[in-house]
Design a protein around this motif. Structure first.
Motif: not given
Length: 395
Positions: A122-124, A135-140, A177-183, A196-203
């Protein structure tokens, strides 16, 4: 006559909607109260909903009615949905039990990429408006009630990395891997080589940018790739992590995911799987599948554990973060509402109402325990090197 029949149908459906007293104003101006006591909220049905859809899937019918402004609510949306979820017999609280996997096909690689793009591309700029700086999009992970969302997301990331017991020079794979913060944190803090591998071009674009800013090009790599392609590369990893990705795999593909995790992990290697879970297998929610997460299905604990055991992935730790997700979602909701001006420049009102409904329903879902959030720490075969207690997580 038709309208009166329709109204009688609604009255019947609404009788057992919620645990709380509430009122409904119908399209003809008449008002009906349900349950005894002072009304806690009010629903206005401006136009009748699609009768066929209402009979087939009341939850989707009401969701689309809200999105299209045929229904308005006066009261806290999360609270209203929570009261509906707490009413066991509610027409909007009837998950469909998964009777067979035969009608579900394994999701192909192109379909998986399209499903991911629908939501995550949808866009960064959109996600930056209401996620935190990580930019973590999962449970904190809230170590205290005073933690900001940013602090709690940092807590979560390092809670995961500590569980993995990373050592300098090890190879870490992040599936989804989302937006890469953990990596990046793993490379900076623990000296690992990370992919990290992702299917999202934006991520992918955002992660590449972060890697370059940190000067970690020799240590961190990200690829737009389906995880099922990794086996062809012949590389195995000391550690594997996957956060918020298993929800997109689908029930029928859980065995495939676990099989690939086994093949990609070195003997005695460690993996952490962080995902939303259910008590039993249910079909995907129609609203979420149609508008939010196409192809998404919440795995049950038992099917995950079965998939692990079939692939010699031995559980050493399992932790529930359910209430942490409720708090996380409330932070996202607040950020979303505070940035409506900017969001409305990118998306129309129907989209905004859809996302408001999605975030509110998810928060109520975790509060009521319909879904849970688990972290599974597993090893490939027996590993006698991990600490014997959890003390190391809190040092």
């Amino acid at each position: 006559m038709v309208l009166s029949v329709k109204k009688s149908l609604y009255k019947k459906l609404l009788e057992n909607l919620s645990t709380e007293p509430f009122t409904v104003t119908f399209w003809d101006g008449t008002v009906t109260q349900y349950n005894q006591g002072v009304p806690e909220f009010h629903i206005a049905i401006h136009q009748p909903l699609d009768t066929k859809l209402l009979a087939e899937d009341p939850m989707l019918a009401f969701a689309e009615g809200y999105m299209d402004k045929r229904i308005e609510v006066d009261g806290d949306l999360e609270y209203i949905i929570e009261s509906i979820f707490n009413q066991q017999g509610s027409i909007l609280n009837q998950p469909l039990a998964l009777r067979t996997l035969k009608k579900f096909k394994s999701t192909g690689k192109k379909q998986s990429k399209d499903n991911v793009a629908h939501h995550y591309d949808l866009g960064n700029d959109f996600y930056k408006l209401w996620l935190d700086e990580t930019m973590n999009y999962s449970c904190a992970y809230f170590q205290s009630a005073e933690d900001s969302l940013y602090q709690a997301q940092k807590n979560k990331t390092h809670h995961i990395l500590k569980k993995l017991n990373l050592q300098p020079g090890q190879k870490l794979l992040d599936i989804g891997s989302g937006w890469g913060y953990l990596l990046i944190e793993a490379a900076k803090e623990y000296g690992v080589q990370a992919l990290g591998v992702t299917l999202s071009e934006e991520q992918y674009k955002q992660t590449k940018r972060r890697i370059e800013i940190e000067g970690l090009q020799d240590q961190v790599e990200v690829k737009v790739m389906d995880y099922r392609e990794l086996i062809k590369e012949g590389t195995t990893y000391d550690r594997i992590v996957s956060v918020g990705m298993l929800e997109h795999v689908g029930h029928v593909n859980i065995p495939t995911f676990m099989e690939h995790t086994n093949h990609l992990l070195k003997d005695r290697g460690v993996a952490l799987l962080h995902c939303i879970t259910g008590l039993v297998e249910v079909e995907g929610n129609a609203f979420l599948n149609k508008y939010i997460f196409p192809g998404g299905q919440i795995p049950s604990v038992r099917e995950l554990v079965d998939g692990m055991s079939q692939n010699d992935l031995r559980i050493t730790d399992m932790e529930s973060l359910r209430l942490h997700y409720t708090i996380t979602l409330r932070h996202w909701k607040r950020n979303f509402e505070e940035n409506l001006g900017a969001i409305s420049q990118q998306f129309d009102e129907r989209f905004i109402r859809m996302w408001r409904l999605y975030l509110s329903a998810c928060a109520a879902n975790f509060t009521c325990g319909i879904s849970d959030l688990h972290q599974f720490l597993v090893t490939k075969g027996p590993n006698n090197e991990l600490p014997m207690t959890r003390d190391y997580l809190y040092e």
